[in-house]
Scaffold this motif. Structure first.
Motif, short mmCIF file in Angstrom:
data_model
loop_
_atom_site.label_atom_id
_atom_site.label_comp_id
_atom_site.label_asym_id
_atom_site.label_seq_id
_atom_site.Cartn_x
_atom_site.Cartn_y
_atom_site.Cartn_z
N MET A 1 5.44 69.30 -4.80
CA MET A 1 5.61 67.87 -4.64
C MET A 1 5.83 67.55 -3.16
SD MET A 1 8.21 65.45 -6.63
CE MET A 1 9.26 64.43 -5.67
N GLN A 2 5.10 66.58 -2.66
CA GLN A 2 5.22 66.20 -1.26
C GLN A 2 6.43 65.30 -1.07
OE1 GLN A 2 2.38 65.42 1.37
NE2 GLN A 2 1.18 67.20 0.83
N VAL A 3 7.19 65.60 -0.04
CA VAL A 3 8.41 64.85 0.25
C VAL A 3 8.12 63.62 1.10
CG1 VAL A 3 10.69 65.04 1.32
CG2 VAL A 3 9.74 66.99 0.11
N LEU A 4 7.10 63.69 1.95
CA LEU A 4 6.80 62.60 2.88
C LEU A 4 6.62 61.25 2.19
CD1 LEU A 4 6.26 61.63 5.75
CD2 LEU A 4 3.87 62.28 5.42
N PRO A 5 5.80 61.13 1.12
CA PRO A 5 5.65 59.81 0.49
C PRO A 5 6.98 59.24 -0.03
CG PRO A 5 3.94 61.30 -0.29
CD PRO A 5 4.89 62.11 0.52
N ILE A 6 7.82 60.10 -0.54
CA ILE A 6 9.12 59.64 -1.05
C ILE A 6 9.96 59.07 0.08
CG2 ILE A 6 11.29 60.40 -2.12
CD1 ILE A 6 9.55 62.47 -3.67
N PHE A 7 10.02 59.79 1.21
CA PHE A 7 10.80 59.31 2.35
C PHE A 7 10.21 58.03 2.93
CE2 PHE A 7 12.64 63.64 2.68
CZ PHE A 7 13.98 63.25 2.66
N LEU A 8 8.88 57.92 2.95
CA LEU A 8 8.25 56.71 3.47
C LEU A 8 8.55 55.50 2.58
CD1 LEU A 8 4.79 58.02 4.72
CD2 LEU A 8 6.79 57.36 6.09
N ILE A 9 8.57 55.69 1.27
CA ILE A 9 8.90 54.60 0.35
C ILE A 9 10.35 54.18 0.53
CG2 ILE A 9 9.24 54.02 -2.10
CD1 ILE A 9 6.72 55.77 -2.65
N ILE A 10 11.24 55.15 0.61
CA ILE A 10 12.66 54.85 0.83
C ILE A 10 12.84 54.11 2.15
CG2 ILE A 10 14.93 55.88 1.29
CD1 ILE A 10 14.15 58.10 -0.73
N LEU A 11 12.17 54.59 3.20
CA LEU A 11 12.26 53.95 4.51
C LEU A 11 11.74 52.52 4.46
CD1 LEU A 11 12.86 54.25 7.55
CD2 LEU A 11 10.52 55.06 7.83
N ALA A 12 10.62 52.28 3.78
CA ALA A 12 10.06 50.93 3.68
C ALA A 12 11.02 50.00 2.94
CB ALA A 12 8.71 50.98 2.97
#
Length: 168
Positions: A1-12
């Motif tokens: 599972m990629q972590v980047l999309p999750i962090f980008l959603i949280i950041l947005a």
């Protein structure tokens, strides 16, 4: 599972929360848009100036490349300055927006330095991980990778607090 999309959603979501609950909610957005526009124009200026120099390279001696690059950067900055003056006549640019643009530039410079350090040492990343585990923090590569991102985080926190206190 990629972590980047999750962090980008949280950041947005977090950024949207800050923007829409803020009194002067669009200062950051204006600063980022103007920063990106200036970045595009500056890059175009620089590429044109550099292209002119490179096309004429067989006819001239470059001399000190450091000074030539500096002159091209200053010339591009002067063109941007004239453009900003004209833009400012039609749409007033606030001091807060200009300060935030300066912050964006400085944060980006620090981040690029960190990225460059990691990229240049990608083969040594295992060594850097070992250094972190053994707490050998005097290595300059480790200091760049760990301390500079901390500086950006602290700076962001201070800027947001200044904005919260209406000092910015």
């Amino acid at each position: 599972m990629q972590v980047l999309p999750i962090f980008l959603i949280i950041l947005a979501v977090v950024i949207a929360g800050y923007i829409f609950t803020s009194k002067n909610r669009f200062y950051f957005l204006k600063a980022i848009i103007l920063f990106l526009a200036l970045l595009i124009f500056s890059t175009i200026n620089f590429l044109i100036f550099f292209g002119v120099v490179i096309n004429r390279i067989h006819d001239m001696k470059l001399g000190n490349l450091f000074l030539l690059l500096g002159a091209l950067v200053i010339l591009s900055g002067l063109f941007l300055y004239e453009g900003l003056k004209k833009f400012n006549k039609f749409h007033q640019i606030s001091e807060i927006t200009l300060t935030l643009i300066e912050y964006c530039i400085q944060w980006s410079l620090i981040y690029v330095t960190v990225y460059q350090s990691i990229f240049n040492n990608i083969a040594k990343i295992h060594t850097i991980t070992k250094m972190i585990k053994t707490v050998r923090i005097l290595n300059p590569d480790l200091l760049v990778v760990i301390v500079l991102p901390s500086f950006i985080s602290i700076w962001i926190a201070v800027v947001l607090l200044k904005k919260y206190q209406h000092d910015l």
